[in-house]
Design a protein around this motif. Sequence first.
Motif, PDB file in Angstrom:
ATOM      1  N   HIS A   1      -5.507 -23.248 -32.969  1.00  0.00           N
ATOM      2  CA  HIS A   1      -5.362 -23.493 -31.532  1.00  0.00           C
ATOM      3  C   HIS A   1      -6.247 -24.684 -31.208  1.00  0.00           C
ATOM      4  O   HIS A   1      -7.466 -24.610 -31.374  1.00  0.00           O
ATOM      5  N   ALA A   2      -5.649 -25.769 -30.791  1.00  0.00           N
ATOM      6  CA  ALA A   2      -6.399 -26.980 -30.468  1.00  0.00           C
ATOM      7  C   ALA A   2      -7.397 -26.706 -29.338  1.00  0.00           C
ATOM      8  O   ALA A   2      -7.172 -25.824 -28.496  1.00  0.00           O
ATOM      9  N   PRO A   3      -8.496 -27.465 -29.275  1.00  0.00           N
ATOM     10  CA  PRO A   3      -9.509 -27.251 -28.229  1.00  0.00           C
ATOM     11  C   PRO A   3      -9.073 -27.835 -26.889  1.00  0.00           C
ATOM     12  O   PRO A   3      -9.639 -28.810 -26.390  1.00  0.00           O
ATOM     13  N   THR A   4      -8.037 -27.209 -26.307  1.00  0.00           N
ATOM     14  CA  THR A   4      -7.485 -27.685 -25.036  1.00  0.00           C
ATOM     15  C   THR A   4      -7.720 -26.697 -23.904  1.00  0.00           C
ATOM     16  O   THR A   4      -7.175 -26.862 -22.818  1.00  0.00           O
ATOM     17  N   LEU A   5      -8.543 -25.671 -24.145  1.00  0.00           N
ATOM     18  CA  LEU A   5      -8.916 -24.745 -23.087  1.00  0.00           C
ATOM     19  C   LEU A   5      -9.956 -25.386 -22.175  1.00  0.00           C
ATOM     20  O   LEU A   5     -10.618 -26.352 -22.558  1.00  0.00           O
ATOM     21  N   LEU A   6     -10.128 -24.820 -20.994  1.00  0.00           N
ATOM     22  CA  LEU A   6     -11.143 -25.333 -20.077  1.00  0.00           C
ATOM     23  C   LEU A   6     -12.532 -25.242 -20.707  1.00  0.00           C
ATOM     24  O   LEU A   6     -13.351 -26.152 -20.553  1.00  0.00           O
TER      25      LEU A   6
ATOM     26  N   ALA B   1      -8.212 -36.715 -25.601  1.00  0.00           N
ATOM     27  CA  ALA B   1      -7.286 -35.585 -25.719  1.00  0.00           C
ATOM     28  C   ALA B   1      -6.334 -35.745 -26.900  1.00  0.00           C
ATOM     29  O   ALA B   1      -6.091 -34.794 -27.659  1.00  0.00           O
ATOM     30  N   TRP B   2      -5.778 -36.942 -27.079  1.00  0.00           N
ATOM     31  CA  TRP B   2      -4.851 -37.151 -28.196  1.00  0.00           C
ATOM     32  C   TRP B   2      -5.588 -37.086 -29.534  1.00  0.00           C
ATOM     33  O   TRP B   2      -5.032 -36.599 -30.531  1.00  0.00           O
ATOM     34  N   GLY B   3      -6.831 -37.551 -29.546  1.00  0.00           N
ATOM     35  CA  GLY B   3      -7.631 -37.454 -30.754  1.00  0.00           C
ATOM     36  C   GLY B   3      -7.863 -35.997 -31.157  1.00  0.00           C
ATOM     37  O   GLY B   3      -7.843 -35.655 -32.347  1.00  0.00           O
ATOM     38  N   LYS B   4      -8.073 -35.121 -30.176  1.00  0.00           N
ATOM     39  CA  LYS B   4      -8.243 -33.700 -30.453  1.00  0.00           C
ATOM     40  C   LYS B   4      -6.994 -33.125 -31.121  1.00  0.00           C
ATOM     41  O   LYS B   4      -7.085 -32.326 -32.067  1.00  0.00           O
ATOM     42  N   LEU B   5      -5.829 -33.513 -30.616  1.00  0.00           N
ATOM     43  CA  LEU B   5      -4.584 -32.969 -31.170  1.00  0.00           C
ATOM     44  C   LEU B   5      -4.343 -33.474 -32.579  1.00  0.00           C
ATOM     45  O   LEU B   5      -3.948 -32.707 -33.469  1.00  0.00           O
TER      46      LEU B   5
END
Length: 259
Positions: free
Chosen positions: A57-62, A72-76
């Motif tokens: 699960h990518a770190p896209t939670l609050l 954000a794209w780097g995280k994905l």
Amino acid sequence: MSTTSVYPEASASAFELAAALGYDGIELMIGVDSLSTDIDAVKKLADYHGVPVLSVHAPTLLVTQGTWGSDAWGKLRRSGEAVEQLGGDTVVLHPPFRWQREYGAGFVEGVKRLNADSDVKFCVENMFPWRTPAGSMKTYLPGWDPTPYDYDYLTLDLSHASTSQRQSMDFVHAWGDRLANVHFTDGRGSFKDEHLLPGEGDQNAWEVLAEIAGRGYTGHVVLEVSTRRARSRHEREDLLGGALRGIRDTLAKASAGKE
């Protein structure tokens, strides 16, 4: 099993319990603790317990916005590299928050490019309006419901469906082959994202699982529940073990019905 299912225990406990109970693999939530961001350490842990990481699960939670930087794209992309390193095939991601305007404006096309450029499936998860007694807020861009957008792969979270006051079965029928990952859980339609055990809420969870199995679903079924009510490790183990037995029984019956 999602590593969040053992909270407040750490990610390392998820591997230990998954191995003891006989789970096929783990979905790693990136950013919930320091271990989860160290992919080399996670790989060693997975190998030690013999429990592979099948999805991340990518770190896209609050609460994980600061994990792995602010791009954000780097995280994905980093999440895709992590799951490949771990031998898995799926990245779960949330849609952008409404204050991430630039990221949100190009989100649908950007996710499509990620899927075109990788063997990993980037699966956008259904979310929910943030509701209060005063009303609801538009929190996600381009929207919390991924149904109308041109995403190749989707993750169905039954608790999120409940919080949005929708039925998961409707998403199953609407999404068809785009359904590639399932967060198997439940909810009672409250303002909170409850992540109850399957069958404890209003989502007809076991019927949903039988339906997708009967349709020939080949993606992951991930138990993502809250076990914070457990008063001991033994009680948490009983909750997670009982859920696994129910999942396997339901899948076996659905498969037998197809023959």
